[in-house]
Structure formats: C-alpha cells, structure tokens
Write an enzyme that holds these catalytic residues in place. Structure first.
Site, mmCIF file in Angstrom:
data_model
loop_
_atom_site.group_PDB
_atom_site.id
_atom_site.type_symbol
_atom_site.label_atom_id
_atom_site.label_comp_id
_atom_site.label_asym_id
_atom_site.label_seq_id
_atom_site.Cartn_x
_atom_site.Cartn_y
_atom_site.Cartn_z
ATOM 1 N N TYR A 154 16.237 13.432 -1.499
ATOM 2 C CA TYR A 154 14.990 13.630 -0.878
ATOM 3 C C TYR A 154 14.068 12.943 -1.662
ATOM 4 C CZ TYR A 154 11.171 16.262 0.830
ATOM 5 O OH TYR A 154 9.789 16.423 1.484
ATOM 6 N N ALA A 156 14.295 10.595 -4.056
ATOM 7 C CA ALA A 156 14.201 8.942 -3.887
ATOM 8 C C ALA A 156 13.647 8.307 -2.692
ATOM 9 C CB ALA A 156 15.773 8.762 -4.165
ATOM 10 N N LYS A 158 10.989 9.745 -0.840
ATOM 11 C CA LYS A 158 9.691 10.147 -0.876
ATOM 12 C C LYS A 158 9.044 9.320 -1.796
ATOM 13 C CE LYS A 158 9.198 13.261 2.440
ATOM 14 N NZ LYS A 158 8.474 12.868 3.602
#
Length: 257
Positions: A154, A156, A158
């Site tokens: 998650y 990475a 974002k």
C-alpha cells in the site's frame, strides 16, 4: 481562507471512491458549495446514500480497473456535467499484510486501483481538464512517506502516486492543468471494512491506529470531513493557483514526528 470562501458554483467535479469515507465527504462538500459532482464507486447502494437529498451529486457505478472503466467515467462526466474542472483520484484499496504473506493477486489489486487506474483516468480526463484549465487532486497517504509495519505494498503504491503528481505538475503546467497531492494520515473511515475485513478486524485495526495517533502532535485521527476540506481548498482555481506539484499532509503532524 475561511470555509465560507470556498465556492465551486458551476464547476464540474469527478470524485472516485465516493461511496464512503473521504470520497463521500468530498463529493458532498463540493455539492454544498454549488458544484455538480459525478460520484464514482463500485457499489450503487453506497453512491445512492452519498447523493441522497443532494441534487448536485450524480452517482455512477463503475469499476476503475476495468479496461473500459476510465473512458466510461469521463464520458459520463461530459454527458451529465458538461465537462470537467476537477478530477479527484480518491479510490483506493488497502490490505495490511506483513512481508512473507503478500500474494501476487493482492499486490496487483492494490497497484491497479491505487496507481494504474488514476493514470488511465487522468489520461481520459486530460482533454477536458485542458479546456477548463482544471486541477487533478491525487488522494495519497502519509503512510507512503513512513515505515508502517505490514503496509509495504500500500505504501509503495501511494508513494508512486505522489510521484505522478510531481511529474504531471511539470508536464501539464504549460497546458493549464495543475496537479496536487493531499495525503491523509489514518482517518476515521470504513475503508478496511469495505476491503474485505470483518467488522471485528476493521475495528481492531482502527483501535491500533488511534492508539498510535494519540502519541502524535494533534493526538487524534482525522475525520473524513477534515480531509475533504483540504481537497476543496487546493482545488480552488483562483486562490490555489500557485499550488502545483505540492504534497500536502493532512495527518496531524504524523509525517514530521
């Protein structure tokens, strides 16, 4: 800037992930200030709740990750709103998983929703945003800049979304289009329950996040409406005209403490 100064009368807005949480709060906040909003999500019933009693909100159920999804969404915006002034890439998938338990299927699902879908939707929306000299707001996460356990995929996805904002700001600035990231920290939303967690699992995760945030400067989690206000603020084409390529944390000081 006071709340009363935010005026979006006559503007056309797309908000993805509008069925709950930050997306719902954002769609409703834009509508309260005079905008026409295409509220996009996967679940028609949730979108109906978002739009209930608000004539300015137009629900549209679509799968962002489907091949035809982005084109369908943009076509609906032009048909029902008459154009696009702001695109809010808010839809996201989060599956907290420690390294060693990550599956390819879950990793791909998070990247397809959190990164690939915003790219393809922005690509479809770009001609309309150029005509209106509009703004894209990528709703990222302060987690993308911190080392949160079990959040590698998650975070990475974002962090990559943050990179898109910087590139788009440079690439599209001369074409009249701004790009801004709003990066919430843990926010009181049903995102975990909406992503396959049981009510008990989601409640336990929220308690853990709340305990961590009690140690941070503001001392509490954000409410969805607080994040939505900043999404609107950076979308203000007149007052926020110099805000381009920016990464705005709305995380109670978590990213600096």
């Amino acid at each position: 800037m006071t709340d009363g100064e935010l005026d979006f009368a006559g503007q056309r807005i797309i908000v993805t992930g509008a069925g709950s949480g930050i997306g719902r709060a954002t769609a409703q906040a834009f509508a309260r200030r005079g905008a026409s909003v295409l509220a996009v999500g996967r679940t028609p019933e949730r979108l109906t709740e978002t739009a209930e009693g608000r004539a300015g909100i137009h629900p549209f159920a679509a799968d962002l990750t489907a091949e035809a999804g982005p084109a369908q969404i943009v076509a609906q915006a032009h048909e029902r709103l008459g154009g696009i002034d702001v695109l809010v890439n808010n839809a996201g998938v989060v599956r907290p998983t420690p390294l060693g338990s990550v599956t390819g299927q879950e990793a791909r699902r998070q990247f397809e929703t959190n990164l690939v879908a915003p790219i393809l939707l922005m690509q479809e929306a770009l001609p309309g945003l150029e005509r209106s000299r509009g703004t894209v707001v990528n709703v990222s996460s302060a987690i993308g800049q911190r080392g949160w356990p079990a959040m590698s995929v998650y975070a990475a996805s974002k962090a990559a979304l943050d990179s898109l904002t910087r590139v788009w700001a440079v690439e599209l600035g001369a074409r009249g289009v701004r790009a801004v990231t709003v990066a919430p920290g843990p926010t009181r939303t049903p995102v975990l329950a909406n992503n396959g967690y049981s009510a008990e699992q989601a409640a336990a995760a929220m308690r853990t996040q709340a305990q961590r945030y009690e140690q941070l400067p503001v001392g509490r989690m954000a409410e969805a409406e607080e994040v939505a206000w900043w999404i609107l603020a950076v979308s203000d084409r007149r007052r926020a005209a110099q805000v381009n390529g920016a990464w705005l944390p709305v995380d109670g000081g978590g990213s600096v403490s």
